[in-house]
Design an enzyme around this catalytic site. Structure first.
Site, short mmCIF file in Angstrom:
data_model
loop_
_atom_site.label_atom_id
_atom_site.label_comp_id
_atom_site.label_asym_id
_atom_site.label_seq_id
_atom_site.Cartn_x
_atom_site.Cartn_y
_atom_site.Cartn_z
CE LYS A 276 8.96 -77.05 -5.24
NZ LYS A 276 8.28 -78.05 -4.48
CD1 TRP B 72 11.24 -81.25 -9.75
CD2 TRP B 72 9.82 -82.81 -9.55
NE1 TRP B 72 11.41 -81.38 -8.29
CE2 TRP B 72 10.46 -82.49 -8.14
CE3 TRP B 72 9.17 -83.76 -9.69
CZ2 TRP B 72 10.23 -83.36 -7.17
CZ3 TRP B 72 8.88 -84.81 -8.42
CH2 TRP B 72 9.50 -84.26 -7.17
CG ASP C 210 5.43 -79.02 -13.16
OD1 ASP C 210 5.00 -78.27 -12.14
OD2 ASP C 210 6.08 -80.23 -12.49
#
Ligand SMILES: Cc1ncc(COP(=O)(O)O)c(C=O)c1O
Length: 368
Positions: free
Chosen positions: A202, A107, A178
């Site tokens: 999530k 990511w 992030d």
């Protein structure tokens, strides 16, 4: 798929499970938000009810994380991926100054790729590729440029199962993070960050909304040529109602934050539970004599995504199929890495981890 109806534990890494209470409250709200006479699906964004939903959700996040007053909290769309783009567009003002990125996995690599679309002066100050993204850097392994507009990192690499234990120390340089896969799983000192972003699906809700926490002074220098919808300022000014927000998705975040506050009793409890859940599985891996092989080196193991392999892809397939037969789903590793990934987002109870642990022990006994 045959599943044991008595247990159904969802260890999926992409979209996490939700507590039954949150799902049933969301079902109720589809019919009617309590005391409102209106379905959560049709709340007008200019109504007081919408304002109340946004305000309470924001306040709950402030309470859970102790967010200082000089930060704004935004509810945006476009997922965490849109933040890969919005961050350089908004915060990289002087292109002569670099932006620094730590590339520690799938990511953060995606994030840096988007920064390169905004300019060339992008610095990879550390890259874990040579070690196949099995470790994270220690502070003496990277050097932050004092002139950098910001440094970006990912606190928990969801695919590889690597997690930083604390925010990076960056001195005066703006820290951008992030936090999509470990937001609200532990207390965090928000004052260390310039900007935190996280999608909901999530740990804190369902897909459709992205939470951005931004220090207000960063708004002062945003270039005026940023397209309005991608500019943080109108969203701050209009308190997330610059355009129609995803109200139902935000409502689910509201339910999750209530659950984290009232049922879980706050983030210290969530953090303790996260540790117990992940340790139950790492314990099986470490005592399996190599039957299960962890991906991350021990010091950098994620408490949220436990990533491991068995001796062959065939055996991994069997593991996943047998797990499904006893009501354990979502164990497939990310498509880029394969193997097994068990994700322990906020809603996974300890019983889920212990149930998986028992399955792993039984599977090893049968196949050793
Ligand atoms: C850490 C992290 N960042 C970013 C993303 C991309 O998120 P989205 O699909 O919301 O754009 C993911 C997706 O799983 C992720 O795990």
């Amino acid at each position: 798929m045959t599943t044991n109806k008595k247990h159904l534990y969802n260890f999926s890494g992409g979209v996490g499970a939700l507590p039954e209470k949150v799902i049933s409250d969301a079902q109720q709200a589809i019919k009617e938000i309590p005391d409102s006479n209106i379905s959560a699906l049709v709340v007008n964004h200019r109504s007081q009810l919408c304002r109340d939903i946004l305000d309470e959700t924001e306040q709950n996040i402030r309470t859970l994380l102790n967010v200082p007053d000089n930060y704004s909290i935004l509810f945006l769309q476009g997922g965490a991926s849109l933040q890969f783009t919005m961050i350089p567009m908004n915060l990289w003002v002087d292109k002569k100054c670099p932006v620094d990125y730590i590339v520690s996995g799938y990511w953060s690599k995606k994030a840096i790729e988007e920064a390169f679309k905004d300019g060339e002066n992008v610095k990879t100050i550390w890259n874990g590729k040579a070690q196949n993204f099995t470790k994270l850097p220690t502070p003496n392994e990277y050097k932050i440029d004092d002139n950098a507009a910001y440094i970006h990192y990912c606190s928990n690499e969801t695919v590889e199962g690597l997690q930083f234990t604390a925010p990076l120390e960056t001195g005066e340089v703006t820290l951008v993070c992030d936090m999509s896969s470990d937001f609200l799983t532990r207390p965090v000192d928000v004052s260390k960050f310039g900007l935190i972003y996280v999608h909901a699906q999530k740990n804190i809700g369902a897909a459709g909304v992205t939470v951005v926490i931004i220090r207000n002074d960063l708004l002062d220098n945003i270039p005026d040529n940023v397209p309005t919808i991608l500019d943080y300022r109108p969203h701050v000014k209009m308190k997330s109602i610059y355009n129609t927000p995803p109200i139902f998705a935000i409502y689910v975040v509201l339910l999750m934050t209530r659950w984290l506050l009232n049922d879980m009793g706050g983030l210290l409890n969530v953090a303790a539970l996260s540790k117990n859940k992940a340790e139950a599985i790492y314990d099986v891996i470490d005592n399996s004599n190599g039957f299960y092989r962890g991906h991350a080196q021990k010091e950098n193991r994620s408490l949220i995504n436990v990533v491991f392999n068995l001796s062959s892809p065939e055996l991994e397939k069997e593991f996943i199929e047998e797990a499904k037969n006893v009501g354990i789903i979502g164990l497939e590793g990310h498509r880029s890495l394969g193997g097994i990934r068990a994700s322990f987002y906020t809603s996974m109870p300890l019983e889920g981890a212990l149930y998986l642990k028992k399955f792993m022990l039984d599977f090893q006994k049968k196949n050793n």
